[in-house]
Design a protein around this motif. Structure first.
Motif, PDB file in Angstrom:
ATOM      1  N   ALA A  36      24.503  33.262  53.402  1.00 59.39           N
ATOM      2  CA  ALA A  36      25.496  32.572  52.571  1.00 59.39           C
ATOM      3  C   ALA A  36      24.963  32.243  51.190  1.00 59.39           C
ATOM      4  N   VAL A  37      23.660  32.065  51.066  1.00 56.55           N
ATOM      5  CA  VAL A  37      23.084  31.722  49.769  1.00 56.55           C
ATOM      6  C   VAL A  37      23.318  32.835  48.747  1.00 56.55           C
ATOM      7  N   ASP A  38      23.526  34.069  49.223  1.00 61.33           N
ATOM      8  CA  ASP A  38      23.756  35.202  48.330  1.00 61.33           C
ATOM      9  C   ASP A  38      25.228  35.585  48.206  1.00 61.33           C
ATOM     10  N   ALA A  39      26.103  34.895  48.908  1.00 62.38           N
ATOM     11  CA  ALA A  39      27.509  35.315  48.973  1.00 62.38           C
ATOM     12  C   ALA A  39      28.209  35.153  47.625  1.00 62.38           C
ATOM     13  N   GLU A  40      28.808  36.246  47.175  1.00 63.06           N
ATOM     14  CA  GLU A  40      29.614  36.222  45.950  1.00 63.06           C
ATOM     15  C   GLU A  40      31.111  36.145  46.262  1.00 63.06           C
ATOM     16  N   VAL A  41      31.482  36.558  47.486  1.00 63.71           N
ATOM     17  CA  VAL A  41      32.894  36.582  47.868  1.00 63.71           C
ATOM     18  C   VAL A  41      33.064  35.816  49.171  1.00 63.71           C
ATOM     19  N   LEU A  42      34.057  34.923  49.190  1.00 58.71           N
ATOM     20  CA  LEU A  42      34.402  34.175  50.392  1.00 58.71           C
ATOM     21  C   LEU A  42      35.827  34.511  50.794  1.00 58.71           C
ATOM     22  N   VAL A  43      36.006  34.906  52.052  1.00 54.42           N
ATOM     23  CA  VAL A  43      37.336  35.093  52.627  1.00 54.42           C
ATOM     24  C   VAL A  43      37.548  33.936  53.595  1.00 54.42           C
ATOM     25  N   PRO A  44      38.340  32.930  53.210  1.00 49.08           N
ATOM     26  CA  PRO A  44      38.580  31.807  54.118  1.00 49.08           C
ATOM     27  C   PRO A  44      39.472  32.226  55.284  1.00 49.08           C
ATOM     28  N   PHE A  46      42.761  31.823  57.821  1.00 49.67           N
ATOM     29  CA  PHE A  46      44.167  31.673  57.457  1.00 49.67           C
ATOM     30  C   PHE A  46      44.501  30.232  57.089  1.00 49.67           C
ATOM     31  N   LEU A  47      43.900  29.266  57.782  1.00 50.01           N
ATOM     32  CA  LEU A  47      44.053  27.872  57.406  1.00 50.01           C
ATOM     33  C   LEU A  47      42.947  27.540  56.415  1.00 50.01           C
ATOM     34  N   SER A  48      43.322  26.952  55.292  1.00 47.22           N
ATOM     35  CA  SER A  48      42.390  26.803  54.178  1.00 47.22           C
ATOM     36  C   SER A  48      41.634  25.484  54.168  1.00 47.22           C
ATOM     37  N   ALA A  49      41.480  24.863  55.323  1.00 51.54           N
ATOM     38  CA  ALA A  49      40.871  23.538  55.368  1.00 51.54           C
ATOM     39  C   ALA A  49      39.384  23.542  55.040  1.00 51.54           C
ATOM     40  N   ASP A  50      38.752  24.718  55.056  1.00 51.08           N
ATOM     41  CA  ASP A  50      37.304  24.742  54.843  1.00 51.08           C
ATOM     42  C   ASP A  50      36.920  24.881  53.373  1.00 51.08           C
ATOM     43  N   LYS A  51      37.864  24.821  52.435  1.00 50.27           N
ATOM     44  CA  LYS A  51      37.541  25.070  51.037  1.00 50.27           C
ATOM     45  C   LYS A  51      36.587  24.028  50.447  1.00 50.27           C
ATOM     46  N   VAL A  52      36.853  22.757  50.679  1.00 51.95           N
ATOM     47  CA  VAL A  52      36.046  21.711  50.070  1.00 51.95           C
ATOM     48  C   VAL A  52      34.623  21.758  50.594  1.00 51.95           C
ATOM     49  N   ARG A  53      34.486  21.988  51.871  1.00 54.32           N
ATOM     50  CA  ARG A  53      33.149  22.006  52.473  1.00 54.32           C
ATOM     51  C   ARG A  53      32.326  23.209  52.042  1.00 54.32           C
ATOM     52  N   LEU A  54      32.980  24.348  51.850  1.00 54.27           N
ATOM     53  CA  LEU A  54      32.232  25.586  51.660  1.00 54.27           C
ATOM     54  C   LEU A  54      31.878  25.897  50.220  1.00 54.27           C
ATOM     55  N   VAL A  55      32.804  25.695  49.310  1.00 46.32           N
ATOM     56  CA  VAL A  55      32.604  26.167  47.936  1.00 46.32           C
ATOM     57  C   VAL A  55      31.331  25.604  47.326  1.00 46.32           C
ATOM     58  N   GLY A  56      31.078  24.336  47.516  1.00 51.79           N
ATOM     59  CA  GLY A  56      29.893  23.723  46.938  1.00 51.79           C
ATOM     60  C   GLY A  56      28.593  24.169  47.575  1.00 51.79           C
ATOM     61  N   ARG A  57      28.686  24.857  48.705  1.00 59.10           N
ATOM     62  CA  ARG A  57      27.470  25.308  49.415  1.00 59.10           C
ATOM     63  C   ARG A  57      27.176  26.786  49.166  1.00 59.10           C
ATOM     64  N   LEU A  58      27.941  27.392  48.273  1.00 59.13           N
ATOM     65  CA  LEU A  58      27.761  28.817  47.977  1.00 59.13           C
ATOM     66  C   LEU A  58      27.422  28.974  46.493  1.00 59.13           C
ATOM     67  N   PRO A  59      26.147  28.916  46.134  1.00 59.88           N
ATOM     68  CA  PRO A  59      25.743  28.870  44.718  1.00 59.88           C
ATOM     69  C   PRO A  59      26.108  30.116  43.914  1.00 59.88           C
ATOM     70  N   ARG A  60      26.268  31.272  44.566  1.00 57.28           N
ATOM     71  CA  ARG A  60      26.557  32.504  43.837  1.00 57.28           C
ATOM     72  C   ARG A  60      28.024  32.929  43.961  1.00 57.28           C
ATOM     73  N   LEU A  61      28.838  32.045  44.471  1.00 51.77           N
ATOM     74  CA  LEU A  61      30.243  32.379  44.695  1.00 51.77           C
ATOM     75  C   LEU A  61      30.957  32.710  43.385  1.00 51.77           C
ATOM     76  N   ARG A  62      31.683  33.836  43.385  1.00 50.67           N
ATOM     77  CA  ARG A  62      32.438  34.261  42.214  1.00 50.67           C
ATOM     78  C   ARG A  62      33.888  34.601  42.536  1.00 50.67           C
ATOM     79  N   LEU A  63      34.213  34.785  43.820  1.00 56.32           N
ATOM     80  CA  LEU A  63      35.579  35.144  44.187  1.00 56.32           C
ATOM     81  C   LEU A  63      35.945  34.558  45.542  1.00 56.32           C
ATOM     82  N   VAL A  64      37.088  33.883  45.601  1.00 55.95           N
ATOM     83  CA  VAL A  64      37.688  33.482  46.874  1.00 55.95           C
ATOM     84  C   VAL A  64      38.882  34.397  47.094  1.00 55.95           C
TER      85      VAL A  64
END
Length: 302
Positions: A36-44, A46-64
């Protein structure tokens, strides 16, 4: 270059493993994998409840990249350098199919005939027909276009409405003059500040008696209290796959409202949903890997 993509299920692993330049990793939001530390793309999910918890833990995230066409739960929730892309094009056919089923059930008295069967009563009577009905489809994206195609196959007369008028599509500012001329209105718009309570007391009052309101969009697009007034009086009918509030709580007046067909947000929940969704997701991720912006990129409120 290899792009790490986090997916919520085995369907995603299977679909994205075939995309060149991608390392696909299935994740558990409660126990992120080391990749996850290298993840640039996150596919949540179907239920989007994990957005707040996950986004801040993915330092290289560029696309949801969403699995849903609706993005209202994510708009305004992401850092400026993280793009948001919807799954537009995946669920239009099944959602339009639900809306067609709802209209046919209302016009052909399918529920009433079933009630008679359960009561052992042979209630033969004439019904309405979708043929010749004037149907206003509000929303001219994939869902709306799918709806138009299906309605025309049933010999209904279709008027399309979108934010901006164009060839074959009327503008949303024309709704006040269009509503009295139509027998049914099908809502297929995204949930934005502009569409919240689009269907309010004034909107409903302009519809002719016995018109049918079909909501295949999001619950808050319709003012629930205003709709209940029209249903209770018997002037209008409705079919809702979405409600406000949702899920509908016990004892809510919509449960017993007359003239209402209600389903629990299942228009897109049918066989093949994962395959259709991940086909779109794979195409969006492919564009990202090539250095292009996803075709379904959300801009502003979308």
């Amino acid at each position: 270059m290899t792009v790490t993509v986090l997916v919520p299920d085995a369907h995603g692993v299977a679909a994205l493993s075939a995309v060149s330049g991608v390392r696909v990793v299935q994740y558990d939001p409660d126990d992120l994998p080391v990749e996850a530390v290298d993840a640039e793309v996150l596919v949540p999910g179907f239920l989007s409840a994990d957005k707040v918890r996950l986004v801040g833990r993915l330092p290289r995230l560029r696309l949801v990249q969403l699995l849903t066409a609706g993005a209202e739960a994510w708009v305004g929730q992401l850092p400026a350098d993280v793009m948001l892309s919807t799954c537009g094009g995946a669920h239009g056919g099944s959602t339009a199919e639900w809306a067609m089923a709802a209209l046919l059930a209302v016009y052909r008295d399918i529920r009433e005939f079933e009630d008679s069967r359960r009561a052992g009563r042979w209630d033969s009577h004439q019904t309405e027909t979708l043929q010749g009905k004037r149907v206003l489809v509000v929303g001219a994206g994939d869902l709306g276009q799918q709806m138009r195609r299906k309605l025309e196959a049933f010999d209904a007369h279709v008027t399309m409405v979108a934010n901006t008028a164009r060839d074959g599509v009327r503008g949303v500012h024309e709704l006040p003059e269009l509503l009295p001329e139509h027998d049914a209105v099908v809502l297929m718009v995204p949930m934005t500040a502009a569409t919240r309570h689009l269907v309010d007391r004034d909107f409903l009052a302009k519809l002719p008696d016995r018109a049918v309101v079909v909501n295949a969009a999001r619950g808050p697009v319709v003012d629930t209290e205003a709709l209940l007034v029209e249903l209770t009086s018997g002037r209008l009918r409705a079919a809702l796959d979405v409600t406000d509030p949702e899920p509908l709580p016990e004892g809510h007046p919509l449960w017993t409202a007359p003239g209402l067909l209600l389903t629990p947000h299942v228009a897109g929940s049918c066989t093949g949903v994962h395959e259709r969704a991940y086909k779109v997701v794979a195409a969006q991720v492919e564009r990202y890997v090539r250095g292009e912006k996803p075709a379904n990129l959300v801009l502003g409120d979308y």
